[in-house]
Write an enzyme that holds these catalytic residues in place. Structure first.
Site, mmCIF file in Angstrom:
data_model
loop_
_atom_site.group_PDB
_atom_site.id
_atom_site.type_symbol
_atom_site.label_atom_id
_atom_site.label_comp_id
_atom_site.label_asym_id
_atom_site.label_seq_id
_atom_site.Cartn_x
_atom_site.Cartn_y
_atom_site.Cartn_z
ATOM 1 N N HIS A 70 0.823 -1.219 0.000
ATOM 2 C CA HIS A 70 0.000 0.000 0.000
ATOM 3 C C HIS A 70 0.854 1.266 0.000
ATOM 4 C CE1 HIS A 70 0.302 -0.165 4.554
ATOM 5 N NE2 HIS A 70 0.435 1.136 4.348
ATOM 6 N N ASP A 100 -0.145 -7.372 1.018
ATOM 7 C CA ASP A 100 0.398 -6.069 1.401
ATOM 8 C C ASP A 100 1.924 -6.109 1.514
ATOM 9 O OD1 ASP A 100 0.367 -3.397 1.875
ATOM 10 O OD2 ASP A 100 -0.759 -3.491 3.762
ATOM 11 N N GLY A 184 3.118 7.069 7.897
ATOM 12 C CA GLY A 184 4.406 7.223 7.232
ATOM 13 C C GLY A 184 5.370 6.107 7.563
ATOM 14 N N ASN A 185 5.028 5.284 8.566
ATOM 15 C CA ASN A 185 5.939 4.222 9.002
ATOM 16 C C ASN A 185 5.630 2.866 8.388
ATOM 17 O OD1 ASN A 185 6.237 5.480 12.401
ATOM 18 N ND2 ASN A 185 7.320 6.028 10.556
ATOM 19 N N SER A 186 4.617 2.768 7.559
ATOM 20 C CA SER A 186 4.274 1.490 6.939
ATOM 21 C C SER A 186 5.483 0.894 6.238
ATOM 22 C CB SER A 186 3.149 1.660 5.917
ATOM 23 O OG SER A 186 1.928 1.918 6.539
#
Length: 356
Positions: A70, A100, A184-186
């Site tokens: 994503h 994912d 923002g840390n995905s």
């Protein structure tokens, strides 16, 4: 909102002592600072036109990076920042939105590239300390100058499955933990006390008075899939970015696009159609070759009604690479979906990518 897709930050823990026996010696794991200093150079900032996320190098020799699918969906070009250096172009080798996961490759070799080692998530237990690294959105920082953030917490549940939102796939194997994961840390690493990767941070949950629940895809589940993705397996990625029409965040996205798209989508909503809407279709992708475009609504795949992204993934995951799938839907009249009147039906033949 009740659930959100996020990324990572890092953790804590100092020393763990080996089980005592007459011949056993005291053995310390690295300190949190030592873990951070070793892991930060291998944790990268993934930057696209529409957003950014986190990833980490798992094969330095080949310049391979893993992140969440994503993070890269809808992006035509990507760069990464490695160890506070200048942005470096990367290409997507393989992406699987239904898991994912995505594997990226640095376009040019980088000397002294650092990598993270995989641990075993099956060895992780409740109350174990974990640490997370990533690039959260923060005030005053530009994409290229942020520092890797570090948070720590404890494992709450070592193995759990979830389908958090209808616009997200099913996650069969997650580690629930309390190391703070921010937007923002995905795609960033979840580390054990030894600094080994035990998970890929992916989700955060807030709502109904609940906070402090974060989720990482277990590395025991993810690692076996990386070789196929690195080899170009894109069977589950036809090149579209889908959202469920009932997702409460979708109307706001059309509002942000402008008055014309907002008006068109609101008019289509009155028809009360179930299904998923393509927000983007990559050029030259299997979806594009099937004449699908942004704004097209899909409600049947291979004869199966679909009302969520997870439904679509169930069909894709049960299909084979190179298989032809009948896809049915309607035009929404929004985005570029103007080949027919809003609500008018269409049908297409989608040939899955990947390696037969």
């Amino acid at each position: 909102m009740s659930a959100r897709v996020t990324g990572v930050a890092a953790g804590v823990l100092a020393a763990v002592i080996t089980a005592w026996s007459p011949t056993a010696a005291w053995a310390d794991d690295p300190s949190p600072r030592e873990v951070y200093e070793k892991a930060a150079p291998a944790t990268v900032h993934v930057i696209g036109k529409y957003g950014s996320g986190t990833g980490f190098v798992y094969n330095a020799d080949e310049g391979l990076i893993v992140t969440n699918a994503h993070v890269i969906q809808g992006e035509a070009a990507l760069k990464v920042v490695v160890d506070d250096g200048p942005p470096i172009p990367v290409r997507v080798l393989g992406s699987d939105p239904c898991e994912d996961l995505a594997v990226l490759k640095l376009a040019s070799p980088k000397e002294d590239l650092k990598e993270l080692k995989f641990g075993k998530s099956g060895d992780v237990g409740t109350a174990d300390t974990v640490m997370a690294l990533g690039y959260p959105a923060s005030l005053g920082d530009t994409d290229a100058t942020q520092n890797v953030a570090f948070t720590s917490g404890a494992v709450q549940t070592p193995e759990v499955g979830a389908t958090p939102l209808t616009s997200l796939p099913r996650y069969p194997s997650l580690i629930q933990h309390s190391a703070t994961v921010n937007p923002g840390n995905s795609g960033g690493p979840l580390l054990n006390a030894k600094g080994e990767v035990v998970g890929i941070n992916t989700l955060g949950y807030e709502g109904d008075g609940v906070s402090g629940q974060f989720y990482a895809i277990s590395i025991d589940h993810a690692e076996p899939k990386l070789a196929g993705l690195a080899a170009g397996d894109n069977k589950n990625d036809p090149g579209w970015w889908l959202l469920d029409l009932s997702d409460p965040t979708v109307p706001a996205q059309f509002e942000e696009m402008g008055p014309a798209e907002d008006k068109a989508f609101k008019a289509f909503q009155k028809q009360k159609v179930d299904g998923v809407i393509a927000m983007n279709v990559n050029p030259q992708s299997p979806a594009a070759k099937a004449n699908l475009g942004p704004g097209d609504v899909i409600n049947v795949v291979k004869g199966e009604p679909v009302t969520s992204v997870a439904d679509v993934c169930d069909v894709l995951q049960s299909a084979g690479a190179g298989e032809k799938l009948a896809v049915d839907g309607v035009y929404s009249g929004a985005l570029t979906s103007t080949a027919g009147k809003p609500g008018e039906e269409w049908t297409a033949e989608l040939v899955l990518g990947g390696k037969p």
